[in-house]
Design a protein around this motif. Structure first.
Motif, PDB file in Angstrom:
ATOM      1  N   HIS A  59      48.009  48.098  47.223  1.00 32.79           N
ATOM      2  CA  HIS A  59      48.572  46.548  48.287  1.00 32.79           C
ATOM      3  C   HIS A  59      48.648  45.807  46.832  1.00 32.79           C
ATOM      4  O   HIS A  59      47.588  46.497  45.624  1.00 32.79           O
ATOM      5  N   HIS A  60      49.607  44.889  46.403  1.00 34.49           N
ATOM      6  CA  HIS A  60      49.453  43.567  45.076  1.00 34.49           C
ATOM      7  C   HIS A  60      49.101  42.642  45.978  1.00 34.49           C
ATOM      8  O   HIS A  60      49.339  42.348  46.684  1.00 34.49           O
ATOM      9  N   GLY A  61      48.427  41.815  45.159  1.00 34.09           N
ATOM     10  CA  GLY A  61      48.279  40.393  45.346  1.00 34.09           C
ATOM     11  C   GLY A  61      48.471  39.922  43.873  1.00 34.09           C
ATOM     12  O   GLY A  61      49.332  40.353  43.303  1.00 34.09           O
ATOM     13  N   ASN A  62      47.895  38.456  43.657  1.00 33.79           N
ATOM     14  CA  ASN A  62      48.671  37.628  42.598  1.00 33.79           C
ATOM     15  C   ASN A  62      47.877  38.400  41.389  1.00 33.79           C
ATOM     16  O   ASN A  62      46.806  38.166  40.935  1.00 33.79           O
ATOM     17  N   ALA A  63      48.511  39.241  40.426  1.00 33.45           N
ATOM     18  CA  ALA A  63      48.563  39.614  39.382  1.00 33.45           C
ATOM     19  C   ALA A  63      47.228  41.002  39.707  1.00 33.45           C
ATOM     20  O   ALA A  63      46.054  40.859  38.302  1.00 33.45           O
ATOM     21  N   MET A  64      47.131  41.035  40.337  1.00 40.44           N
ATOM     22  CA  MET A  64      46.330  42.627  40.934  1.00 40.44           C
ATOM     23  C   MET A  64      46.637  43.598  41.829  1.00 40.44           C
ATOM     24  O   MET A  64      48.039  43.086  42.809  1.00 40.44           O
TER      25      MET A  64
END
Length: 194
Positions: free
Chosen positions: A86-91
């Protein structure tokens, strides 16, 4: 349930021929407190369970948890790099060991690249508890109730997920950490996938 816990403590103590007085002297707990625990008249806390388990050289989980019928042979393996991403804000979150039904925790391998509060997407919060163990890099954890905390490789933290929090990677390297979130008592929302 406390009576069951008490009998487990008593059984472990007697298997090693340790008297209540011996256990009291080695653990720092009073004979009266230990007797109440063994007879189900006092509630076992995690701290006390850790002290007793340390003296008796048994896993603390044997006092804190009872196996569920029919679920004693489960296991889940995630091979390196094979978890759902899963991709998040700069994570980037890699879900680990996700194939258990009725689980109480979600496990992640998280890579954090955010160098600022804004890049991280600001505050976040969720039900349950959050545990973080830093594997590499330098993590700065912000919460609304505490001053920012810097965690280095090998450091761990546990906090209430409902407390607004944010993560920032310090230095040039991304932060890699193991994270666990408890699943709320009413479970995951319908249709949720991890």
């Amino acid at each position: 349930m406390q009576g069951n816990v008490g009998s487990k403590i008593r059984d472990a103590r007697k298997e090693q021929n340790i008297t209540l007085r011996d256990l009291s002297e080695r653990s720092g707990l009073s004979v009266s407190q230990l007797s109440k625990l063994e007879n189900g008249k006092a509630r076992l806390t995690v701290d006390v369970a850790l002290m007793i388990a340390g003296v008796l050289h048994v896993p603390v989980a044997s006092f804190l948890f009872s196996p569920k019928p029919g679920m004693q042979a489960r296991r889940s393996i995630t091979r390196a790099g094979s978890g759902i991403l899963h991709h998040g804000n700069a994570m980037e979150f890699e879900v680990l060991c996700s194939d258990f039904r009725d689980k109480t925790n979600i496990f992640w391998r998280v890579t954090l690249r955010a160098r600022s509060f804004e890049e991280n997407g600001g505050w976040r919060s969720h039900s349950g508890e959050e545990f973080i163990h830093v594997l590499s890099g330098s993590l700065e954890l912000h919460t609304v109730h505490y001053d920012p905390t810097v965690l280095q490789p090998g450091d761990s933290i546990l906090f209430d997920g409902e407390m607004r929090h944010a993560y920032i990677a310090l230095g040039d390297e991304p932060v890699v950490m193991l994270m666990s979130n408890t699943v709320p008592r009413d479970g995951l929302p319908a249709g949720a996938v991890v």
